[in-house]
Scaffold this motif. Structure first.
Motif, mmCIF file in Angstrom:
data_model
loop_
_atom_site.group_PDB
_atom_site.id
_atom_site.type_symbol
_atom_site.label_atom_id
_atom_site.label_comp_id
_atom_site.label_asym_id
_atom_site.label_seq_id
_atom_site.Cartn_x
_atom_site.Cartn_y
_atom_site.Cartn_z
ATOM 1 N N ASP A 79 0.708 -1.294 0.013
ATOM 2 C CA ASP A 79 -0.137 -0.171 -0.118
ATOM 3 C C ASP A 79 1.067 1.276 0.018
ATOM 4 O O ASP A 79 1.638 1.351 1.087
ATOM 5 C CB ASP A 79 -1.081 -0.075 1.334
ATOM 6 N N PRO A 80 0.861 2.107 -1.121
ATOM 7 C CA PRO A 80 1.940 3.149 -0.990
ATOM 8 C C PRO A 80 1.437 4.118 -0.155
ATOM 9 O O PRO A 80 2.082 5.118 0.171
ATOM 10 C CB PRO A 80 1.401 3.808 -2.639
ATOM 11 N N TYR A 81 0.005 4.105 0.615
ATOM 12 C CA TYR A 81 -0.553 5.254 1.517
ATOM 13 C C TYR A 81 -0.491 4.508 2.873
ATOM 14 O O TYR A 81 -1.290 5.241 3.404
ATOM 15 C CB TYR A 81 -1.788 5.819 0.878
ATOM 16 N N ARG A 82 0.254 3.621 3.232
ATOM 17 C CA ARG A 82 -0.045 3.180 4.416
ATOM 18 C C ARG A 82 0.184 3.846 5.713
ATOM 19 O O ARG A 82 1.217 4.737 5.610
ATOM 20 C CB ARG A 82 0.961 1.776 4.630
ATOM 21 N N PRO A 83 -0.741 4.007 6.654
ATOM 22 C CA PRO A 83 -0.538 4.941 7.666
ATOM 23 C C PRO A 83 0.208 4.635 8.833
ATOM 24 O O PRO A 83 0.462 5.408 9.611
ATOM 25 C CB PRO A 83 -1.996 5.246 7.965
ATOM 26 N N ARG A 84 0.573 3.211 8.981
ATOM 27 C CA ARG A 84 1.420 2.793 10.094
ATOM 28 C C ARG A 84 2.719 1.968 9.416
ATOM 29 O O ARG A 84 2.787 1.672 8.433
ATOM 30 C CB ARG A 84 0.705 1.813 11.092
ATOM 31 N N LEU A 85 3.563 1.901 10.221
ATOM 32 C CA LEU A 85 4.878 0.846 10.113
ATOM 33 C C LEU A 85 4.287 -0.421 10.184
ATOM 34 O O LEU A 85 3.382 -0.959 10.387
ATOM 35 C CB LEU A 85 5.783 1.270 11.255
ATOM 36 N N VAL A 134 6.109 5.744 5.062
ATOM 37 C CA VAL A 134 7.015 4.970 5.902
ATOM 38 C C VAL A 134 7.672 6.194 6.866
ATOM 39 O O VAL A 134 7.628 6.060 8.052
ATOM 40 C CB VAL A 134 7.896 4.019 5.460
ATOM 41 N N ASP A 135 8.202 7.166 6.019
ATOM 42 C CA ASP A 135 8.708 8.215 6.877
ATOM 43 C C ASP A 135 7.882 9.057 8.113
ATOM 44 O O ASP A 135 8.072 8.992 9.049
ATOM 45 C CB ASP A 135 9.173 9.430 5.959
ATOM 46 N N ASP A 136 6.542 9.101 7.387
ATOM 47 C CA ASP A 136 5.531 9.695 8.224
ATOM 48 C C ASP A 136 5.001 8.965 9.412
ATOM 49 O O ASP A 136 5.027 9.448 10.489
ATOM 50 C CB ASP A 136 4.218 10.174 7.295
ATOM 51 N N ALA A 137 4.921 7.508 9.064
ATOM 52 C CA ALA A 137 4.667 6.671 10.193
ATOM 53 C C ALA A 137 5.730 6.551 11.297
ATOM 54 O O ALA A 137 5.573 6.626 12.495
ATOM 55 C CB ALA A 137 4.410 5.089 9.426
ATOM 56 N N LEU A 141 5.850 7.308 15.381
ATOM 57 C CA LEU A 141 6.236 6.395 16.575
ATOM 58 C C LEU A 141 7.384 7.244 17.318
ATOM 59 O O LEU A 141 7.146 7.097 18.570
ATOM 60 C CB LEU A 141 7.063 5.210 15.738
ATOM 61 N N LEU A 142 8.371 7.544 16.748
ATOM 62 C CA LEU A 142 9.340 8.334 17.548
ATOM 63 C C LEU A 142 8.954 9.679 18.461
ATOM 64 O O LEU A 142 9.415 10.053 19.371
ATOM 65 C CB LEU A 142 10.661 8.922 16.686
#
Length: 372
Positions: A79-85, A134-137, A141-142
């Motif tokens: 999913d190119p738009y995945r909201p989570r890691l 992935v950057d956004d998710a 997390l951090l």
């Protein structure tokens, strides 16, 4: 830096907005049955990423109301738009000891066939959007929005993927990670086998006593490398005995080929682009990077890290700890080269060459990041 935009990645969150989506980012949702009065929604400045809309709601209408709409990509294994890691369980779905048809492998096979060399423009865009997601998710997390325990003090552990579980250097890395995680540092690795597995393994056992970690190290050394037929089985036996490990991060890539997903990391930030992955991993490790024995890839990471410190790329100077006096000293000269490059700059005080576990942990503890 904390985010200033509203990110909406669940239907409950969307409905709580009561039609006020101005400036929001709506990510990867099936909105076809959401029951939203779309003709009344204020979506000026909103961004819709890969959402499905109900019949009768046209993209043109939303655009005229001020929204930007990125359509879904079809027929991709990711999913190119995945909201989570990713989680290890998600990536390993479809895997068994007898047969690997995991999601991880299927994504790699698609990447190798369609995206690694001369990808079609849509494939290239999908991969870039995926890595941005992935950057956004990872930022979620951090910055404490996932586990709810505040901003994480990240220490990176880098080194070679071919280091065997039966080597003393592997065990030393695991012990360092165990100590760091017990002190509240958040361990991040490159997500593969070797040194990277040792880092996530040590962090995983931070809630257990030292004897438990030593049992795991002893149990797994019978399958030293990931080519061994019992490599995954022994890791799973460790997890079965100790199912509630401490959280850590793996940051692997599909770029170099298919390697087993790191069994001991809770969060997986997996990228298509290796350059984004390496630079990003070093950037988030604001409380330092520990380097164990590796090859050319590790050497590259050392000097990328030195460059970030040298130019204060992220307004912080953080420790660079070389774990192995012989390897980073006489064998390769890497430590001396970095020290010479640092000269009189501040980060010269943040470079250490050590052998012992306690010496390594003490240096990280006594050299918190300097804001410059």
């Amino acid at each position: 830096m904390m985010k200033a935009v509203r990110e909406i990645d669940s239907l409950n969150s969307l409905l709580r907005q009561r039609g006020q989506l101005r400036g929001a980012v709506v990510q990867g949702l099936d909105l076809s049955q959401a029951g939203v009065p779309w003709h009344e929604v204020d979506c000026d400045g909103a961004v819709f990423l890969g959402c499905d809309f109900p019949e009768g709601v046209g993209v043109e209408e939303l655009v005229l109301k001020g929204a930007t709409v990125f359509p879904p990509f079809r027929h991709l294994p990711y999913d190119p738009y995945r909201p989570r890691l990713y989680t290890r369980q998600e990536l390993m779905e479809g895997w068994s000891l007898e047969n690997d048809r995991s999601l991880d492998l299927r994504i790699y096979e698609h990447f190798a066939a369609h995206g690694r060399k001369h990808p079609h423009v849509l494939e290239a865009l999908a991969m870039r959007l995926h890595d941005h997601a992935v950057d956004d998710a990872l930022a979620d997390l951090l910055e404490g929005r996932v586990e709810g325990d505040g901003v994480k003090r990240v220490v990176g552990i880098m080194g070679g993927h071919s280091m065997g579980r039966d080597e003393e250097d592997f065990k030393r890395v695991a012990r360092v990670a165990w100590h760091l995680a017990r002190e509240g540092y958040f361990v991040a690795t490159g997500g593969g086998p070797g040194v990277m597995e040792a880092g996530n393994l040590g962090a995983y056992f931070a809630g257990e006593d030292a004897e438990a970690l030593e049992w795991a190290l002893s149990h797994m050394e019978a399958a030293p490398g990931y080519q061994h037929e019992d490599y995954s089985r022994l890791a799973l036996e460790v997890i079965e005995r100790y199912p509630h490990g401490t959280s850590s991060l793996a940051v692997p890539t599909w770029f170099y080929g298919h390697e087993p997903t790191n069994w001991f990391s809770r969060h997986v930030a997996k990228y298509f682009s290796n350059s984004l992955r390496e630079d990003g991993l070093l950037a988030i490790a604001t409380h330092g990077v520990i380097y164990a024995r590796g090859s050319a890839g590790t050497t590259q990471e050392v000097f990328m890290d030195a460059c970030q410190n040298h130019y204060r790329t992220f307004q912080v100077v953080s420790p660079m700890v070389f774990l192995g006096r012989d390897w980073f000293g006489e064998r390769t000269g890497i430590h001396e080269a970095v020290v010479r490059q640092a000269g009189e700059q501040k980060y010269g005080e943040y470079i250490a060459l050590v052998d012992g576990v306690e010496e390594c942990v003490d240096f990280v503890r006594n050299h918190p990041p300097a804001v410059v």
